[in-house]
Design a protein around this motif. Structure first.
Motif, PDB file in Angstrom:
ATOM      1  N   VAL A 135     -22.810  -3.888  -3.747  1.00 26.49           N
ATOM      2  CA  VAL A 135     -22.601  -3.981  -5.196  1.00 26.49           C
ATOM      3  C   VAL A 135     -21.273  -3.327  -5.549  1.00 26.49           C
ATOM      4  O   VAL A 135     -20.824  -2.402  -4.873  1.00 26.49           O
ATOM      5  N   THR A 136     -20.654  -3.838  -6.597  1.00 26.89           N
ATOM      6  CA  THR A 136     -19.413  -3.246  -7.100  1.00 26.89           C
ATOM      7  C   THR A 136     -19.761  -2.331  -8.260  1.00 26.89           C
ATOM      8  O   THR A 136     -20.233  -2.788  -9.308  1.00 26.89           O
ATOM      9  N   ALA A 137     -19.548  -1.036  -8.052  1.00 29.14           N
ATOM     10  CA  ALA A 137     -19.881  -0.034  -9.067  1.00 29.14           C
ATOM     11  C   ALA A 137     -18.611   0.423  -9.770  1.00 29.14           C
ATOM     12  O   ALA A 137     -17.595   0.696  -9.123  1.00 29.14           O
ATOM     13  N   ALA A 138     -18.671   0.512 -11.077  1.00 30.44           N
ATOM     14  CA  ALA A 138     -17.542   0.944 -11.901  1.00 30.44           C
ATOM     15  C   ALA A 138     -18.088   1.810 -13.030  1.00 30.44           C
ATOM     16  O   ALA A 138     -19.300   1.803 -13.301  1.00 30.44           O
ATOM     17  N   PRO A 139     -17.218   2.556 -13.710  1.00 27.69           N
ATOM     18  CA  PRO A 139     -17.717   3.457 -14.763  1.00 27.69           C
ATOM     19  C   PRO A 139     -18.366   2.745 -15.929  1.00 27.69           C
ATOM     20  O   PRO A 139     -19.130   3.357 -16.680  1.00 27.69           O
ATOM     21  N   ASP A 140     -18.084   1.440 -16.094  1.00 29.60           N
ATOM     22  CA  ASP A 140     -18.534   0.752 -17.301  1.00 29.60           C
ATOM     23  C   ASP A 140     -19.241  -0.568 -17.007  1.00 29.60           C
ATOM     24  O   ASP A 140     -19.270  -1.455 -17.859  1.00 29.60           O
ATOM     25  N   ASN A 141     -19.819  -0.724 -15.810  1.00 30.81           N
ATOM     26  CA  ASN A 141     -20.547  -1.966 -15.557  1.00 30.81           C
ATOM     27  C   ASN A 141     -22.022  -1.669 -15.333  1.00 30.81           C
ATOM     28  O   ASN A 141     -22.497  -0.546 -15.552  1.00 30.81           O
ATOM     29  N   GLU A 142     -22.773  -2.676 -14.857  1.00 31.20           N
ATOM     30  CA  GLU A 142     -24.218  -2.506 -14.722  1.00 31.20           C
ATOM     31  C   GLU A 142     -24.603  -1.508 -13.641  1.00 31.20           C
ATOM     32  O   GLU A 142     -25.773  -1.100 -13.549  1.00 31.20           O
ATOM     33  N   ALA A 144     -23.038   1.494 -13.359  1.00 33.38           N
ATOM     34  CA  ALA A 144     -22.346   2.719 -13.772  1.00 33.38           C
ATOM     35  C   ALA A 144     -23.101   3.976 -13.345  1.00 33.38           C
ATOM     36  O   ALA A 144     -22.485   4.996 -13.003  1.00 33.38           O
ATOM     37  N   GLU A 145     -24.439   3.930 -13.357  1.00 30.69           N
ATOM     38  CA  GLU A 145     -25.203   5.109 -12.929  1.00 30.69           C
ATOM     39  C   GLU A 145     -24.980   5.405 -11.445  1.00 30.69           C
ATOM     40  O   GLU A 145     -24.867   6.568 -11.041  1.00 30.69           O
ATOM     41  N   LEU A 146     -24.913   4.358 -10.641  1.00 32.52           N
ATOM     42  CA  LEU A 146     -24.618   4.537  -9.216  1.00 32.52           C
ATOM     43  C   LEU A 146     -23.220   5.102  -9.038  1.00 32.52           C
ATOM     44  O   LEU A 146     -23.008   6.017  -8.227  1.00 32.52           O
ATOM     45  N   PHE A 147     -22.266   4.601  -9.803  1.00 29.98           N
ATOM     46  CA  PHE A 147     -20.885   5.093  -9.747  1.00 29.98           C
ATOM     47  C   PHE A 147     -20.846   6.590 -10.050  1.00 29.98           C
ATOM     48  O   PHE A 147     -20.163   7.359  -9.359  1.00 29.98           O
ATOM     49  N   ALA A 148     -21.576   7.023 -11.064  1.00 29.27           N
ATOM     50  CA  ALA A 148     -21.532   8.428 -11.487  1.00 29.27           C
ATOM     51  C   ALA A 148     -22.233   9.346 -10.499  1.00 29.27           C
ATOM     52  O   ALA A 148     -21.821  10.488 -10.289  1.00 29.27           O
ATOM     53  N   ALA A 149     -23.310   8.858  -9.876  1.00 31.39           N
ATOM     54  CA  ALA A 149     -24.101   9.709  -8.979  1.00 31.39           C
ATOM     55  C   ALA A 149     -23.589   9.698  -7.553  1.00 31.39           C
ATOM     56  O   ALA A 149     -24.000  10.542  -6.743  1.00 31.39           O
ATOM     57  N   PHE A 150     -22.683   8.792  -7.213  1.00 34.65           N
ATOM     58  CA  PHE A 150     -22.231   8.639  -5.834  1.00 34.65           C
ATOM     59  C   PHE A 150     -21.509   9.877  -5.298  1.00 34.65           C
ATOM     60  O   PHE A 150     -21.751  10.289  -4.161  1.00 34.65           O
ATOM     61  N   PRO A 151     -20.624  10.533  -6.073  1.00 36.91           N
ATOM     62  CA  PRO A 151     -19.970  11.741  -5.557  1.00 36.91           C
ATOM     63  C   PRO A 151     -20.988  12.846  -5.241  1.00 36.91           C
ATOM     64  O   PRO A 151     -21.833  13.172  -6.061  1.00 36.91           O
TER      65      PRO A 151
END
Length: 452
Positions: A135-142, A144-151
């Motif tokens: 999946v492509t995760a970005a700060p403002d897509n579907e 976004a929660e994965l993007f934020a929690a990944f670090p």
């Protein structure tokens, strides 16, 4: 397009390796090297084939962005971006740290006060999840929660396959000032001033880190990026960078030498292998004076036990490895250093101020607040009957008391309740239900504390 074509082929090999892992077996990377300092349980099941995911796909010099594969080392990334007059916003100190590793496991360096942590330069990323989907995760897509929690998720949510990151203009040279302070309190005041003004004595500070040699001898190294053409120092030969901090008030390095100034001697840890002895250094090949070589030597010693034999000869009852990077709020830095000197006594220690731009739930630092990373790496003598992890547990407790956090690249000993409160495991579990319904990936607690 060649870079994208190669990337697509590597992704196909990655997908094939995922499908080759038996049902119910844990999904892991098939890699033998690591910058982690915690033991890991060996597994017989095949791992993910990431052998083709170690390069730079494309660089856009106009937009100042780069598409990079997850297993690309910063050494390779920097080589390619500098050819365009650009560099990553934050370059971790060690050459073989990968971009994916720095994002999922956190990274830091001297630009972190100005530019945050490496994951804050990520614009989007392709993540292989536990379900086998990319999946492509970005700060403002579907996603976004994965993007934020990944670090700071350390592979418990998936693995970065591709990351698009922002770059900044690279200077030709870096002019350094090594400013001495008579303790942590004075250094903290200086950091606060630099954080507020971006300057020291009227000169812009583009990067800052520090070295505490003793309780009353603390240096901040203030870096100013310049397109000058001054004579430069070389710390890849006989001279040793960290020793220059006490001896020189000013210095000049090329940008490449500045980015890797700590790698040649693994900060100051190369001394444990004799690499700082002038006689040994003259015959130690320059190409082997680098962090990954020292890391392999530690692995070799763990197998053959030479250091344990020497300790028995010396009558040392026991040792505990204390290799940690922690963050404490700037106003608690002096308090932590005083405690550390009194209770642990390990010197030098590295200081690196930072502040994040937004909230990252798995490593919840307050956005905009200045913290200081304190790095200390070595061993301490302990009684022969000491419980494993005794000293590290004391460090964890003190950092927690001071409102700080610690990185999970090394051993951790938290009880489950404390760990859950510090690293948002409830949020991680919710995302794992969505992206890893078959529980194929190891949880963060199991990775960091149980070493599984």
């Amino acid at each position: 397009m060649q870079g994208w074509t190669k990337h697509e082929r590597a992704v196909e090999a990655l997908r094939a390796s995922w499908h080759a892992i038996p049902d119910g077996a844990p999904v892991r990377l098939a890699k033998t090297t690591s910058n982690l300092f915690r033991p890991r349980t060996a597994h017989d099941a095949p791992g993910l084939d990431v052998s083709g995911l170690d390069g730079v796909i494309a660089i856009d010099p106009v937009a100042r962005t780069a598409d990079v594969q997850g297993m690309c080392t910063y050494e390779r990334l920097v080589d390619e971006t500098l050819a365009h007059g650009l560099m990553p916003t934050v370059v971790p100190q060690l050459r073989t740290i990968t971009l994916g590793g720095a994002v999922t496991g956190l990274g830091i360096e001297s630009t972190s006060l100005r530019l945050g942590l490496p994951h804050e330069a990520v614009l989007e990323m392709d993540v292989l999840t536990g379900s086998g989907e990319i999946v492509t995760a970005a700060p403002d897509n579907e996603h976004a929660e994965l993007f934020a929690a990944f670090p700071n998720s350390y592979g418990s949510l998936g693995y970065a396959v591709r990351l698009r990151i922002s770059l900044e203009e690279a200077p030709r040279q870096v002019r350094l000032r090594h400013v001495r302070f008579d303790g942590g309190a004075e250094a903290a005041k200086a950091i606060a001033h630099i954080a507020e003004s971006g300057t020291w004595d009227g000169i812009a500070v583009d990067a800052v880190d520090g070295t505490a040699f003793s309780p009353d001898e603390v240096y901040l190294t203030l870096a100013h990026f310049a397109d000058s053409d001054l004579p430069t120092s070389d710390y890849t030969g006989q001279d040793i960078y960290y020793r220059s901090i006490q001896r020189r008030r000013e210095d000049v390095l090329t940008i490449a030498d500045y980015l890797w100034r700590w790698d040649t001697d693994w900060f100051w840890c190369s001394g444990a292998f004799g690499a700082q002895n002038p006689r040994v250094r003259r015959v130690w090949p320059r190409r082997w004076r680098r962090s990954d070589v020292y890391h392999r030597l530690i692995g070799l010693d763990a197998k053959v036990g030479l250091s344990r034999v020497l300790d028995r000869v010396k009558g040392v009852p026991g040792r505990e490895r204390v290799i940690q990077d922690i963050e404490v709020p700037l106003d608690r830095l002096d308090e932590f250093l005083a405690w550390f000197d009194r209770e642990i006594g390990m010197r030098p220690v590295w200081l690196c101020p930072l502040r994040t731009r937004r909230a990252w739930p798995t490593y919840p630092l307050t956005p905009g607040e200045v913290y200081v990373n304190v790095g200390f790496w070595g061993t301490v003598v302990v009684p022969a009957d000491a419980e494993p992890g005794t000293v590290n547990r004391r460090v964890e407790a003190e950092v927690h008391r001071l409102g700080g956090h610690k990185s999970l690249y090394s051993e951790a000993f938290y009880d489950r309740a404390t760990f859950d409160s510090l690293y948002d495991t409830a949020g991680l579990d919710r995302l794992r239900d969505r992206y890893d319904p078959g529980a194929r990936l190891t949880t963060l607690y199991d990775k960091a504390v149980r070493n599984s």
